[in-house]
Design a protein around this motif. Structure first.
Motif, PDB file in Angstrom:
ATOM      1  N   CYS A 312      35.577  51.599  47.313  1.00 40.39           N
ATOM      2  CA  CYS A 312      35.344  52.878  46.614  1.00 40.39           C
ATOM      3  C   CYS A 312      35.646  52.765  45.114  1.00 40.39           C
ATOM      4  O   CYS A 312      36.659  52.198  44.718  1.00 40.39           O
ATOM      5  CB  CYS A 312      36.224  53.955  47.249  1.00 40.39           C
ATOM      6  SG  CYS A 312      36.158  55.538  46.407  1.00 40.39           S
ATOM      7  N   CYS A 372      26.496  57.256  48.332  1.00 39.27           N
ATOM      8  CA  CYS A 372      27.557  56.376  47.803  1.00 39.27           C
ATOM      9  C   CYS A 372      26.955  55.205  47.015  1.00 39.27           C
ATOM     10  O   CYS A 372      26.146  54.447  47.547  1.00 39.27           O
ATOM     11  CB  CYS A 372      28.408  55.852  48.952  1.00 39.27           C
ATOM     12  SG  CYS A 372      29.669  54.705  48.381  1.00 39.27           S
ATOM     13  N   ILE A 376      29.182  52.551  50.932  1.00 40.09           N
ATOM     14  CA  ILE A 376      30.226  52.595  51.965  1.00 40.09           C
ATOM     15  C   ILE A 376      29.698  53.477  53.109  1.00 40.09           C
ATOM     16  O   ILE A 376      29.267  54.606  52.861  1.00 40.09           O
ATOM     17  CB  ILE A 376      31.539  53.190  51.404  1.00 40.09           C
ATOM     18  CG1 ILE A 376      32.029  52.336  50.231  1.00 40.09           C
ATOM     19  CG2 ILE A 376      32.612  53.266  52.492  1.00 40.09           C
ATOM     20  CD1 ILE A 376      33.218  52.907  49.497  1.00 40.09           C
TER      21      ILE A 376
HETATM   22  S1  SF4 Z   1      30.589  58.103  46.821  1.00 40.56           S
HETATM   23 FE1  SF4 Z   1      31.431  56.130  47.496  1.00 40.56          FE
HETATM   24  S2  SF4 Z   1      32.308  55.255  45.635  1.00 40.56           S
HETATM   25 FE2  SF4 Z   1      31.999  57.418  45.209  1.00 40.56          FE
HETATM   26  S3  SF4 Z   1      33.972  58.413  45.730  1.00 40.56           S
HETATM   27 FE3  SF4 Z   1      32.686  58.520  47.545  1.00 40.56          FE
HETATM   28  S4  SF4 Z   1      33.229  56.696  48.730  1.00 40.56           S
HETATM   29 FE4  SF4 Z   1      33.971  56.372  46.653  1.00 40.56          FE
END
Ligand code: SF4
Length: 496
Positions: A312, A372, A376
């Motif tokens: 993330c 994302c 993820i």
């Molecule tokens: S979209 Fe993906 S990278 Fe962005 S905060 Fe959510 S989990 Fe994290």
């Protein structure tokens, strides 16, 4: 504040959030506005899916080789004259930072926005040092601090739940006399904060990415406060989660592109800074430079299916598309990490005892996974949490097995299926209290009040926050409607 933001139960938090009409309208407006900005920024870049794949590969690679890259980064920070401290827990991290503050006889601290420092409750810990004052300098965090340390509601837009009148009230407490014009209030905040920068002897920042092959810190911001926090105080401490590592500048550049577009719909934020300690021939920058690398439960995810959440990059895009976040806002989750990423991360950091309900605050629609930028599989991980909880709690699956076997037989046998449709219609009727085709039915707000008080708690749990539209007339379920329209269509074709 720490990771946990509320002592209320999940049900109580959700009920409070549902009552907060202003917050829900603000979240909906922000989600819609961000959707447009994000879509435009992604289209402008082009080949978005290829960029996402590259982002995923970079993050997966970095997480797989975490020990190697952390070691390389640490060696390079030290080569540049800095210090690195690996903190296993939040208490280790705050103890180290307090020790540096005491050794340097720090009186004034300025901070720029950092989720990980909120996670370890750093502000409150530092303020325990007698004679030390601390100022959050990110505009939103400054508002929260001045509003008696109110909770953030979003990882990118922490004050999403406040309108300009509420912000003015907060500023009035510290001497603001103007109206609620955002620009005027922004100017007030800027001049108010300036003296703190000039007088601070310790600056604390977070870190978007730590560059392994040169020991530098990459920060993307829009207000310039992080750059002042890094440039003016003599001592700087960077606090980072251990997963924020990237191999080199090339990889950081790709991730900055994905992050800025996904977080705020910009090509790049106003400031994109790469920094380290002050070199001998430089005029500004910290003379004493520390990096605190925090585990605090992250390693629980390593070598498990949940390892993927360490990819993330904290863009917040998954919050901005989540239908549950839209209804309950950040404070409904009770964690500083709300929304889909928080549902996956919070139980890993602090266990199911504290955050076991979060994986159930999800409709499994998959919108988060689709948006994302580093791919993820959020909704799959949410489902994995539910499986772990079921197994951990040794829940008896036999009732579920019987139910699903019955459904399987029923849906495979036409006569049973038709009978079930009629039965469902009759069974739903007593529980519905809205008129057929009413607009209200599209936006359920009410409560089914026809469940007797003595009904089991499970039934009340379901219907307290759900509403059933009154079923259409018995002969007008979807199948009948479809048959009727097919017949009309065919008749129309014959007549033509
Ligand atoms: S979209 Fe993906 S990278 Fe962005 S905060 Fe959510 S989990 Fe994290």
């Amino acid at each position: 504040m720490g990771l946990k933001t509320s002592e209320l139960s999940f049900d109580e938090r959700v009920k409070n959030a549902k009552k907060d009409k202003f917050m829900r309208a603000s979240v909906a407006k922000a989600q819609d506005a961000q959707f447009e900005k994000r879509t435009r920024a992604r289209e402008q870049l082009g080949h978005w899916n290829e960029w996402r794949e590259l982002g995923e590969q970079i993050r997966q690679h970095a997480v797989k080789h975490l020990p190697d890259y952390l070691e390389e980064f640490s060696e390079n920070v030290q080569k540049n004259g800095g210090h690195v401290y690996f903190a296993k827990t939040d208490a280790d991290a705050t103890a180290y930072i307090k020790q540096v503050a005491r050794e340097k006889n720090v009186k004034k601290v300025v901070k720029s926005k950092s989720m990980v420092t909120t996670e370890i409750d750093l502000d409150k810990e530092l303020l325990k040092i007698p004679g030390l004052s601390l100022m959050e300098t990110d505009l939103a965090e400054f508002i929260l601090q001045e509003d008696d340390w109110d909770e953030p509601t979003h990882i990118v837009f922490p004050t999403l739940h406040k309108n300009r009148d509420q912000v003015r009230e907060v500023f009035q407490k510290i001497g603001y006399e103007g109206d609620n014009d955002p620009e005027r209030m922004g100017r007030f905040a800027r001049s108010y904060l300036r003296k703190y920068f000039m007088e601070a002897d310790l600056g604390i920042t977070g870190c978007n990415f730590a560059i392994a092959d040169n020991g530098m810190i990459n920060l993307v911001t829009n207000e310039g406060n992080a750059d002042l926090t890094m440039a003016l105080p003599k001592t700087q401490i960077v606090v980072m989660g251990m997963e924020r590592i990237v191999p080199g500048l090339k990889e950081a550049e790709v991730l900055d592109n994905l992050l800025c577009r996904s977080a705020v719909g910009q090509k790049l934020t106003s400031y994109c800074t790469f920094s380290a300690g002050k070199l001998d021939d430089e005029l500004d920058g910290p003379e004493d430079f520390h990096v605190v690398i925090i585990d605090n439960g992250r390693s629980n995810a390593l070598n498990t299916v949940f390892e993927q959440i360490l990819q993330c990059i904290r863009c917040g895009a998954c919050l901005n598309v989540c239908p549950v976040y839209r209804q309950i806002g950040g404070q409904g989750y009770g964690s500083i990490y709300p929304g889909p990423m928080g549902e996956v991360l919070s139980p890993i950091l602090d266990g199911y005892e504290n955050f076991g309900e979060l994986p159930y605050a999800c409709s499994l629609c998959g919108a988060c996974t689709e948006t994302c930028p580093v791919k993820i599989p959020l909704h799959d991980l949410i489902l994995e949490h539910r499986k772990v909880e079921m197994n951990k709690l040794h829940l008896d699956h036999s009732l579920n097995n019987v139910i699903f076997k019955t459904i399987s037989v029923g849906t495979k046998t036409p006569i049973l299926f038709k009978g079930a449709l009629m039965g469902e219609h009759l069974a739903m009727k007593p529980f519905s209290n809205k008129k057929e085709n009413s607009v209200e039915n599209l936006y359920p707000e009410g409560k089914i009040d026809k469940v007797p008080k003595i009904a089991p708690k499970l039934i009340h749990g379901w219907v307290d926050v759900r509403d059933l539209a009154e079923p259409p007339k018995l002969r007008e379920n979807f199948r009948h409607w479809y048959d009727r329209h097919e017949k009309e269509r065919k008749r129309g074709e014959q007549n033509d």
